[in-house]
Design a protein around this motif. Structure first.
Motif, mmCIF file in Angstrom:
data_model
loop_
_atom_site.group_PDB
_atom_site.id
_atom_site.type_symbol
_atom_site.label_atom_id
_atom_site.label_comp_id
_atom_site.label_asym_id
_atom_site.label_seq_id
_atom_site.Cartn_x
_atom_site.Cartn_y
_atom_site.Cartn_z
ATOM 1 N N UNK A 89 12.215 12.922 6.927
ATOM 2 C CA UNK A 89 12.519 11.645 6.293
ATOM 3 C C UNK A 89 12.192 11.686 4.786
ATOM 4 N N UNK A 90 11.694 10.587 4.255
ATOM 5 C CA UNK A 90 11.497 10.479 2.807
ATOM 6 C C UNK A 90 10.083 10.864 2.357
ATOM 7 N N UNK A 91 9.885 10.958 1.046
ATOM 8 C CA UNK A 91 8.542 11.099 0.473
ATOM 9 C C UNK A 91 8.035 9.690 0.219
ATOM 10 N N UNK A 92 6.741 9.519 0.423
ATOM 11 C CA UNK A 92 6.150 8.226 0.058
ATOM 12 C C UNK A 92 4.886 8.460 -0.763
ATOM 13 N N UNK A 93 4.550 7.472 -1.564
ATOM 14 C CA UNK A 93 3.265 7.466 -2.259
ATOM 15 C C UNK A 93 2.444 6.394 -1.556
ATOM 16 N N UNK A 94 1.228 6.730 -1.123
ATOM 17 C CA UNK A 94 0.430 5.736 -0.386
ATOM 18 C C UNK A 94 -0.973 5.665 -0.957
ATOM 19 N N UNK A 95 -1.542 4.476 -0.897
ATOM 20 C CA UNK A 95 -2.825 4.262 -1.572
ATOM 21 C C UNK A 95 -3.995 4.977 -0.893
ATOM 22 N N UNK A 138 0.788 -1.240 0.000
ATOM 23 C CA UNK A 138 0.000 0.000 0.000
ATOM 24 C C UNK A 138 0.816 1.284 0.000
ATOM 25 N N UNK A 139 2.127 1.160 -0.149
ATOM 26 C CA UNK A 139 2.938 2.384 -0.264
ATOM 27 C C UNK A 139 4.267 2.074 -0.936
ATOM 28 N N UNK A 140 4.931 3.136 -1.390
ATOM 29 C CA UNK A 140 6.303 2.982 -1.859
ATOM 30 C C UNK A 140 7.056 4.279 -1.591
ATOM 31 N N UNK A 141 8.332 4.146 -1.339
ATOM 32 C CA UNK A 141 9.179 5.314 -1.097
ATOM 33 C C UNK A 141 9.488 5.958 -2.443
ATOM 34 N N UNK A 142 9.375 7.304 -2.498
ATOM 35 C CA UNK A 142 9.599 7.969 -3.783
ATOM 36 C C UNK A 142 10.758 8.970 -3.749
ATOM 37 N N UNK A 143 11.407 9.092 -2.594
ATOM 38 C CA UNK A 143 12.583 9.976 -2.555
ATOM 39 C C UNK A 143 13.542 9.522 -1.465
ATOM 40 N N UNK A 144 14.738 10.083 -1.526
ATOM 41 C CA UNK A 144 15.698 9.876 -0.435
ATOM 42 C C UNK A 144 15.246 10.703 0.760
ATOM 43 N N UNK A 145 15.805 10.421 1.929
ATOM 44 C CA UNK A 145 15.523 11.267 3.097
ATOM 45 C C UNK A 145 16.091 12.663 2.837
ATOM 46 N N UNK A 146 15.353 13.680 3.245
ATOM 47 C CA UNK A 146 15.807 15.051 3.027
ATOM 48 C C UNK A 146 15.304 15.920 4.181
ATOM 49 N N UNK A 147 16.239 16.527 4.903
ATOM 50 C CA UNK A 147 15.858 17.297 6.099
ATOM 51 C C UNK A 147 15.423 18.708 5.779
ATOM 52 N N UNK A 148 15.555 19.128 4.509
ATOM 53 C CA UNK A 148 15.374 20.550 4.218
ATOM 54 C C UNK A 148 13.934 20.954 3.914
ATOM 55 N N UNK A 149 13.041 20.008 3.765
ATOM 56 C CA UNK A 149 11.641 20.388 3.561
ATOM 57 C C UNK A 149 10.731 19.375 4.245
ATOM 58 N N UNK A 150 9.484 19.788 4.475
ATOM 59 C CA UNK A 150 8.546 18.917 5.201
ATOM 60 C C UNK A 150 7.254 18.738 4.408
ATOM 61 N N UNK A 151 6.235 18.224 5.071
ATOM 62 C CA UNK A 151 4.994 17.889 4.372
ATOM 63 C C UNK A 151 4.285 19.094 3.766
ATOM 64 N N UNK A 152 4.304 20.217 4.491
ATOM 65 C CA UNK A 152 3.600 21.407 3.967
ATOM 66 C C UNK A 152 4.320 21.896 2.708
ATOM 67 N N UNK A 153 5.653 21.935 2.789
ATOM 68 C CA UNK A 153 6.445 22.338 1.623
ATOM 69 C C UNK A 153 6.123 21.441 0.429
ATOM 70 N N UNK A 154 6.066 20.152 0.684
ATOM 71 C CA UNK A 154 5.803 19.170 -0.370
ATOM 72 C C UNK A 154 4.386 19.352 -0.938
ATOM 73 N N UNK A 155 3.440 19.649 -0.058
ATOM 74 C CA UNK A 155 2.049 19.796 -0.506
ATOM 75 C C UNK A 155 1.858 21.052 -1.356
ATOM 76 N N UNK A 156 2.555 22.133 -0.998
ATOM 77 C CA UNK A 156 2.382 23.361 -1.782
ATOM 78 C C UNK A 156 3.336 23.410 -2.984
ATOM 79 N N UNK A 157 4.299 22.518 -3.009
ATOM 80 C CA UNK A 157 5.210 22.457 -4.162
ATOM 81 C C UNK A 157 6.444 23.325 -4.036
ATOM 82 N N UNK A 158 6.852 23.619 -2.796
ATOM 83 C CA UNK A 158 8.073 24.400 -2.581
ATOM 84 C C UNK A 158 9.027 23.594 -1.709
ATOM 85 N N UNK A 159 9.954 22.924 -2.332
ATOM 86 C CA UNK A 159 10.853 22.072 -1.541
ATOM 87 C C UNK A 159 12.146 22.797 -1.159
ATOM 88 N N UNK A 160 12.116 24.132 -1.276
ATOM 89 C CA UNK A 160 13.327 24.863 -0.906
ATOM 90 C C UNK A 160 13.267 25.355 0.544
#
Lengths: 62, 158
Positions: B122-128, B18-40
């Protein structure tokens, strides 16, 4: 009762040694679990924010 | 990239199907950054003497401590609250999680209906489904928001 009397006669070294052994007896896997839980947090905790403030403030001190 | 042992320990519902990892671990951005599309940036309100700390960002005058504050962030990005977490082709959705009366996580829906999440540092994941992240760490989904896709595209495919 026996343990209590031993503790009462312990010096600072014995007390430290006992504390150190207690702390280091936490299994490594538990520590890793705690670290993992910390890593998945999306917000910095209040404690982390406070620590960052203190560090920054200390740097700015003459 | 497969599976992540740490993620599975934190979220017991995650498994190989029901899930797969889609990125390496990265400390520089979090879930909100990922959701809005700003990983800087790591999106959180971290300030010292009123000044922002480098690497962090949070929109001015909004609270990072409340679900309402997080909702406002997504309203700024064109989202509005909605009822359904189901996949709708023309709508892009995010789900805000709440734990102990505080926002804890946000997931973004992908084209096709799966969800994507950045797990803190940690990492990005894709989950069902969203359920797989509900529990002790992130609590429960509190708010679903949606916005029309821009020219039929979603935030990371623009």
């Amino acid at each position: 009762m026996k343990a209590r009397s031993t503790e009462a006669t312990d010096g600072p070294f014995e007390r430290f040694d006992r504390l150190f052994r207690a702390v280091t007896s936490v299994p490594k896997s538990e520590v890793e679990k705690l670290e993992a839980r910390e890593r998945i947090k999306n917000r910095r905790s209040r404690a982390q924010k406070k620590a960052a403030k203190l560090r920054k403030a200390a740097k700015n001190e003459p | 990239m497969g599976r992540d042992k740490e993620a599975e320990e934190c979220f017991p519902e995650l498994n190989g199907s029901n899930y797969r990892v889609t990125s390496q671990k990265d400390e520089t951005y979090n879930c909100v950054a990922w959701a809005v599309g700003d990983t800087s940036h790591f999106w959180d309100d971290v300030r010292v003497k009123g000044r922002r700390v480098k690497g962090y960002f949070w929109p001015p005058r909004l609270s990072a401590e409340t679900v309402e504050g997080w909702k406002q962030v997504f309203i700024l990005h064109g989202y509005a609250e909605c009822d359904s977490r189901s996949f709708e082709t023309e709508l892009e959705k995010v789900a805000i999680f709440e734990l102990a009366n505080e926002p804890s996580h946000v997931a973004r829906q992908l084209d096709g209906g799966k969800w994507t999440s950045k797990l803190g540092k940690s990492c990005d994941i894709e989950h069902s489904t969203l359920d797989v992240l509900e529990g002790e760490e992130y609590g429960k989904v509190k708010v679903i928001m949606s916005r029309p896709c821009k020219d039929g595209k979603r935030v990371r495919s623009l």
